[in-house]
Design a protein around this motif. Structure first.
Motif, PDB file in Angstrom:
ATOM      1  N   ALA A  50       0.704  -0.990  -0.031  1.00  0.00           N
ATOM      2  CA  ALA A  50       0.120   0.147   0.152  1.00  0.00           C
ATOM      3  C   ALA A  50       0.707   1.208   0.105  1.00  0.00           C
ATOM      4  N   GLN A  51       1.882   1.311   0.671  1.00  0.00           N
ATOM      5  CA  GLN A  51       2.775   2.296   0.933  1.00  0.00           C
ATOM      6  C   GLN A  51       3.419   2.573  -0.725  1.00  0.00           C
ATOM      7  N   CYS A  52       3.857   1.522  -1.108  1.00  0.00           N
ATOM      8  CA  CYS A  52       4.588   1.700  -2.521  1.00  0.00           C
ATOM      9  C   CYS A  52       3.626   2.125  -3.387  1.00  0.00           C
ATOM     10  N   GLU A  53       2.390   1.565  -3.624  1.00  0.00           N
ATOM     11  CA  GLU A  53       1.341   1.829  -4.452  1.00  0.00           C
ATOM     12  C   GLU A  53       0.933   3.389  -4.409  1.00  0.00           C
ATOM     13  N   MET A  54       1.145   3.964  -3.300  1.00  0.00           N
ATOM     14  CA  MET A  54       0.682   5.317  -2.906  1.00  0.00           C
ATOM     15  C   MET A  54       1.374   6.317  -3.621  1.00  0.00           C
ATOM     16  N   HIS A  55       2.739   5.911  -3.662  1.00  0.00           N
ATOM     17  CA  HIS A  55       3.886   6.779  -4.242  1.00  0.00           C
ATOM     18  C   HIS A  55       4.326   6.450  -5.780  1.00  0.00           C
ATOM     19  N   LYS A  56       3.769   5.467  -6.330  1.00  0.00           N
ATOM     20  CA  LYS A  56       4.286   4.811  -7.606  1.00  0.00           C
ATOM     21  C   LYS A  56       4.087   5.938  -8.467  1.00  0.00           C
ATOM     22  N   GLY A  57       2.981   6.723  -8.629  1.00  0.00           N
ATOM     23  CA  GLY A  57       2.639   7.711  -9.666  1.00  0.00           C
ATOM     24  C   GLY A  57       3.746   8.634  -9.868  1.00  0.00           C
ATOM     25  N   SER A  58       4.401   8.924  -8.743  1.00  0.00           N
ATOM     26  CA  SER A  58       5.586  10.066  -8.783  1.00  0.00           C
ATOM     27  C   SER A  58       6.429   9.703  -9.812  1.00  0.00           C
ATOM     28  N   VAL A  59       6.503   8.613 -10.243  1.00  0.00           N
ATOM     29  CA  VAL A  59       7.567   8.314 -11.441  1.00  0.00           C
ATOM     30  C   VAL A  59       7.152   8.456 -12.877  1.00  0.00           C
ATOM     31  N   ASP A  60       5.691   8.948 -12.993  1.00  0.00           N
ATOM     32  CA  ASP A  60       4.936   9.042 -14.278  1.00  0.00           C
ATOM     33  C   ASP A  60       5.723  10.369 -14.968  1.00  0.00           C
ATOM     34  N   GLN A  61       5.880  10.157 -16.219  1.00  0.00           N
ATOM     35  CA  GLN A  61       6.254  11.305 -17.114  1.00  0.00           C
ATOM     36  C   GLN A  61       5.069  11.871 -17.787  1.00  0.00           C
ATOM     37  N   GLY A  62       4.985  13.194 -17.927  1.00  0.00           N
ATOM     38  CA  GLY A  62       3.969  13.501 -19.172  1.00  0.00           C
ATOM     39  C   GLY A  62       4.561  13.731 -20.439  1.00  0.00           C
ATOM     40  N   TYR A  63       3.667  14.290 -21.253  1.00  0.00           N
ATOM     41  CA  TYR A  63       4.120  14.226 -22.639  1.00  0.00           C
ATOM     42  C   TYR A  63       3.303  15.348 -23.505  1.00  0.00           C
ATOM     43  N   ILE A  64       4.113  16.074 -24.424  1.00  0.00           N
ATOM     44  CA  ILE A  64       3.366  16.902 -25.314  1.00  0.00           C
ATOM     45  C   ILE A  64       3.325  16.376 -26.777  1.00  0.00           C
TER      46      ILE A  64
END
Length: 176
Positions: A50-64
């Motif tokens: 659960a702790q890891c799941e809460m923070h995994k979105g922090s590695v996502d990159q956006g795009y244009i």
């Protein structure tokens, strides 16, 4: 000339295919304790996950993306796949830091019950981390200290022996 009702459907079909592919890829990530084995100290699998799941979105990159609709859709799918790979790597590393790692195929289900069920292998109910003799010695020293304070003379000897080993390694154990 009359308008053809099927014109314009090509792009809609491509969009639905792209959305379907993204939904299928996002639905593939499942984790349960049977896929992991405990390798060290840390929280239970559910808490660590659960702790890891809460923070995994922090590695996502956006795009244009600017260009044709097909190019923009392709860039979106490529970005989503890259984000999935980054999130998977983050979860792997985060769970390792929490004391869990992916078990070899087919062995996780047998590794988890040995840790969680039956008689605990240590007073703390988890396996000792391989190669971490200092952590093991500190926990054993603490356990021996508690027993010594309660009046167990054999535990006092164990505490003294472990204390000497730890001090030789540059660590001064003290009760918490």
């Amino acid at each position: 000339m009359l308008p053809r009702p099927w014109e314009g459907w090509g792009m809609k079909i491509k969009a639905f295919v792209a959305l379907g592919a993204m939904a299928a890829l996002c639905g593939c990530q499942t984790s349960n304790q049977a896929d992991y084995m405990q390798i060290g100290y840390g929280p239970s699998f559910d808490v660590a996950h659960a702790q890891c799941e809460m923070h995994k979105g922090s590695v996502d990159q956006g795009y244009i993306a600017i260009g044709s609709p097909g190019f923009v859709a392709g860039a979106g799918i490529g970005n989503a796949l890259g984000n999935l790979a980054a999130e998977d790597q983050y979860m792997k590393n985060c769970l390792i830091l929490s004391g869990w790692k992916r078990a070899p195929h087919g062995q996780g289900a047998t590794a988890a019950p040995t840790v969680a069920g039956g008689a605990p292998p240590t007073p703390y109910g988890i396996q000792r981390a391989p190669g971490s003799w200092i952590n093991t010695a500190l926990l054993d020293w603490s356990d021996a200290n508690n027993k010594c304070v309660a009046g167990d003379k054999a535990a006092c000897g164990t505490r003294a022996k472990l204390g000497a080993q730890l001090r030789a390694a540059g660590i001064n154990p003290a009760p918490v």
